[in-house]
Design a protein around this motif. Sequence first.
Motif, PDB file in Angstrom:
ATOM      1  N   VAL A 412      56.877  39.905  48.775  1.00 43.09           N
ATOM      2  CA  VAL A 412      57.236  38.614  49.381  1.00 43.09           C
ATOM      3  C   VAL A 412      56.005  37.958  50.008  1.00 43.09           C
ATOM      4  O   VAL A 412      55.754  36.759  49.812  1.00 43.09           O
ATOM      5  N   LEU A 413      55.214  38.725  50.761  1.00 46.45           N
ATOM      6  CA  LEU A 413      54.012  38.177  51.386  1.00 46.45           C
ATOM      7  C   LEU A 413      53.049  37.608  50.344  1.00 46.45           C
ATOM      8  O   LEU A 413      52.324  36.641  50.615  1.00 46.45           O
ATOM      9  N   GLY A 414      53.042  38.219  49.156  1.00 49.74           N
ATOM     10  CA  GLY A 414      52.134  37.761  48.105  1.00 49.74           C
ATOM     11  C   GLY A 414      52.638  36.574  47.324  1.00 49.74           C
ATOM     12  O   GLY A 414      51.935  36.093  46.432  1.00 49.74           O
ATOM     13  N   GLY A 415      53.845  36.125  47.606  1.00 50.52           N
ATOM     14  CA  GLY A 415      54.379  34.956  46.917  1.00 50.52           C
ATOM     15  C   GLY A 415      55.472  35.257  45.922  1.00 50.52           C
ATOM     16  O   GLY A 415      55.877  34.393  45.153  1.00 50.52           O
ATOM     17  N   SER A 416      55.952  36.506  45.885  1.00 50.97           N
ATOM     18  CA  SER A 416      57.074  36.916  45.029  1.00 50.97           C
ATOM     19  C   SER A 416      56.801  36.739  43.541  1.00 50.97           C
ATOM     20  O   SER A 416      57.708  36.438  42.755  1.00 50.97           O
ATOM     21  N   ASN A 417      55.540  36.938  43.151  1.00 45.92           N
ATOM     22  CA  ASN A 417      55.196  36.802  41.732  1.00 45.92           C
ATOM     23  C   ASN A 417      54.189  37.869  41.285  1.00 45.92           C
ATOM     24  O   ASN A 417      53.488  37.678  40.291  1.00 45.92           O
TER      25      ASN A 417
END
Length: 547
Positions: A412-417
């Motif tokens: 999630v912290l990384g942008g969910s990708n």
Amino acid sequence: MLRMTEIKLPIEQADTLKHQDDQIRAAILKRLEIPASDLIRFEIFKRGVDARKSHAILYVYNIDAEVKNEARILARFKKDPHIKPAPDTGYTFVATANTSQATSSQPRPVVVGFGPAGIFAALILAQAGFRPIVLERGKEVRKRTQDTWGLWRKRRLNPESNVQFGEGGAGTFSDGKLYSQIKDPKHLGRKVLQEFVKAGAPEEILYVSHPHIGTFKLVSMVEEMRNTIISLGGEIRFDSRVTEIDIQDQQVQGVTLQSGEYLATNHLVLAVGHSARDTFEMAYNKGIYIEAKPFSIGFRIEHPQSLIDRARYGRSYSDDILKKLGAADYRLVHHAQNGRSVYSFCMCPGGTVVAATSEPNRVVTNGMSQYSRNERNANAGIVVGITPEVDYPGHPLAGVELQRQLESHAFVLGGSNYSAPGQLIGDFLANKPSTEFGEVTPSYTPGVHLTNLDSALPAFAIAAIREAIPAFAKQIANFDLADGILTGVETRTSSPIRIKRDDDTLQSINTKGLFPCGEGAGYAGGILSAAVDGIRVAEAVSLALVS
């Protein structure tokens, strides 16, 4: 043969292999006080580096020499701790199959997992004539490599074929380090290195103090070892995940595969690696004794490799030194005021940070290098030790759940990708979000999303790492470089569980015929120690088969 230790020579005297041999020969004659005619031959057993004085870096050799009048020389130097008889490092099989066993219809031994532990368990069993069957949930190494690049380049994860699962195990996508601090009285590590050389590794791994291979070389070596096992009567099946272990009256009877196929066996080596969480759960539900064990959590840290080289080589730093010694590494430890230990883990000189998840919607980092170690950045895990008694008490699989929580939050912290969350070192120390990169470009693919890592780990871990980085800068100048990069999260430093086994038979303490093995079972940490454990378990299986 005599073994002489602590023979020190300036690295300038080893410009070529001939120069090195000439200098070693002269050192032997001087040390033993013998004429040249008494030295029959010699070989380098180990070569390390003494860089404590940066202006005078030395090679440190352990040399095995065959000489005339060996007994007389030993008597003359009997009080010298650096001149002793060379130990026998040859490998001897503890048991081999006879003709009836090799052709018997009795169930064959089965090895689950084809990482370093599984490879060497299968290799020793095959060399001893026991025709093992290997079950690997992932794909053969080249197809697996394609799937791994699918995540790194296209953000597509294959949960059965990735950095963690597939032929060669997690060690295939690593620096390929081949050193360990395990006790090895039988010199099994020597057998491992010799088999690697047979499979195509450079011969220098037999004697350099910190040998490594690199990912590209490991791929072809793994293939060669697979072919060797098959040529000796072994069988290797890919895309073959074990979904159930058949246990009756606390004795292994066989395994069921995801395809529904059942394989009978009374000798099952479980060498599944530290990320086979579904297998851990299945084993626990079958009543196999499992306990939680300590592991570590943290981040990957990246600096320019030139920063590390200059700090480690000091006044000796030059292109010539780099050619001889290669990219510099480091090992660091700090005991924080909150009682936690912070240390560098799996340092990769001239390497890259890699995406190492094996489960959807989670982010995990690791490091790897090629043999050349010539990438721009140095990276290492900066991790904090945690224990089940304090940090994840209760259930034997609680450490697995903690890993999953941290990896899901990192996603999630990384942008969910599948981008990894990252932060500049200076911003991390100041506890403020990063917004743009500086002089260090992160190597992690598919990408790094700048943020604040303050919530990525438990508060005690963040505090300990914030304290440790400036402390490390006192040992390595500019280790706290403001533009250096932290990437999260590093959670799979080792297995969070141990499948406890009997010290003598190496079988599960409550399941006869089950041989927990390697890093996933909690008995190794790294390629060499896992491979050595694979040999030990194969020997235990061999003895059980002939008893």
